[in-house]
Design an enzyme around this catalytic site. Sequence first.
Site: not given
Ligand code: ADP
Length: 458
Positions: A15, A43, A34, A284, A48, A423, A157, A224
């Site tokens: 996303a 992801t 990140e 599921r 995938g 998500e 963040a 978070d």
């Molecule tokens: P989506 O499928 O919704 O894209 P993912 O789980 O693939 O979600 O990706 C979410 C990402 O956000 C992960 O890599 C996670 O480590 C990162 N993340 C989670 N919390 C924070 C935060 N507080 N600051 C920066 N990155 C974050």
Amino acid sequence: LPESTDVVVIGAGGAGFAAAISAANAGKKVVLMEKMGVLGGDTALSGGEMAVPGNWIQVKEGIVDSPEALAKDMLEGGDNAGDPALVQVIADGALESSQWLTFEGGVSWKHDLMQFGGHNTKRSIIPITHSGSEMTTKLTKRVNEIDDITLVDCTRAVELVKDGNAISGVKVQNTVTGEENTIACKAVVMASGGFGSNVDMRVKYNPAMDDKILSTDSVGVTGDGITMGEAAGANLIDMEYIQTYPVCDPSTGALLYVGDVRLEYQAIMVNKEGDRFVEELDRRDVISNAITKQSDGKGYLLFNQKGADETGLLVTHADEYENILARNVIAKGDTLDDVCSQMGVDAAELQKTIDTWNQYCKDGKDPEFNYRGKMNPIEEGPYYLMACKPAVHYTMGGLHINTDAQVLDQTGAPIPGFYAAGEVAGHKMGTNRLGSCSMTDIYTFGRIAGANAAAHSA
Ligand code: ADP
């Protein structure tokens, strides 16, 4: 890190990549952050696969499908608890998102389809490596080519900063040095994923999801964005709906991709006593609950060499296969007796189950469990028998958004400058997400969130 930018995207999973690229392509400066040292989130860990009605393989194979049919399956698969308007956006955006991944992202695909549980047709396309990392590595490469995106890892963040009601910045912390900074911005896209790895948060909203249940998720997905969003006034929705994935490693919780033989070709699931107990292509949650009720809390997937060869999964997931073979999570043998004795499953009863299955194949129907896929007799070996157990996989709840990916407050009004996708955003999947719909969601809503955040920061 710049002191200010147009759009901050939090989280570099699917996303987040989609949002960052879309905002930059709309002419905005973007910071994509990140918190982990690796990019890609859940992801990258996923298979995938992506539900895409009307995709090129369906067209070639003459499979009739439509966004409406996908929307119907998604809504019914989630007990009609999802928001039909959000679901329609996902279904309508599926084909374009898959093309965006191909042409903007450089993602390559396999030439066959998968049929996931709860879907009434074969509609899910598969990345060439059969892994979401095909997407996240290609999108990382794309992001690195775009000058207007600053991509940083090890940057968490911690708080959304507001000016009155509107989002005006993000407080961040470097996870290595501990150093804190604030980036001023005009809009934020929250793309921080779910909260499957945060046991306290799971139990807070759904007491059954305690630490006895392992998780398939990245350690980074700890909710978070939900915590930060709530503090900034966002409404949370559907938080109690937490999904377990049925086919996971009983001792680590890792999702077992070798088990996708079930979805790509066929595998039957039996219990320790050698009997089938659920339709293998059911939802599921239905399969997970059925497994949990078995005498040892495990299911055993059976397939033969034909299933392995037809899908190639033991080759595409060779590392996983060798690992689970060495740890006796899967057994391979020339006879049923052999695999059954390795796994502690009743061989005589399993033989009867297979004889019955093969009769069902001849009759063209399964009166016991109404198997909905193509039924293939299980004849010659070698055989594979794999133990599995459900683990927390996906959290359906999160920040309440509208069809423009704007985050809503408790009165239902959008919080200016606050967008969410993936998500972290709730109310799309209802009580239960169908397989391969997350990819469709994250790239569709990720692109919408990025474009709208860019428009907002004009
Ligand atoms: P989506 O499928 O919704 O894209 P993912 O789980 O693939 O979600 O990706 C979410 C990402 O956000 C992960 O890599 C996670 O480590 C990162 N993340 C989670 N919390 C924070 C935060 N507080 N600051 C920066 N990155 C974050």
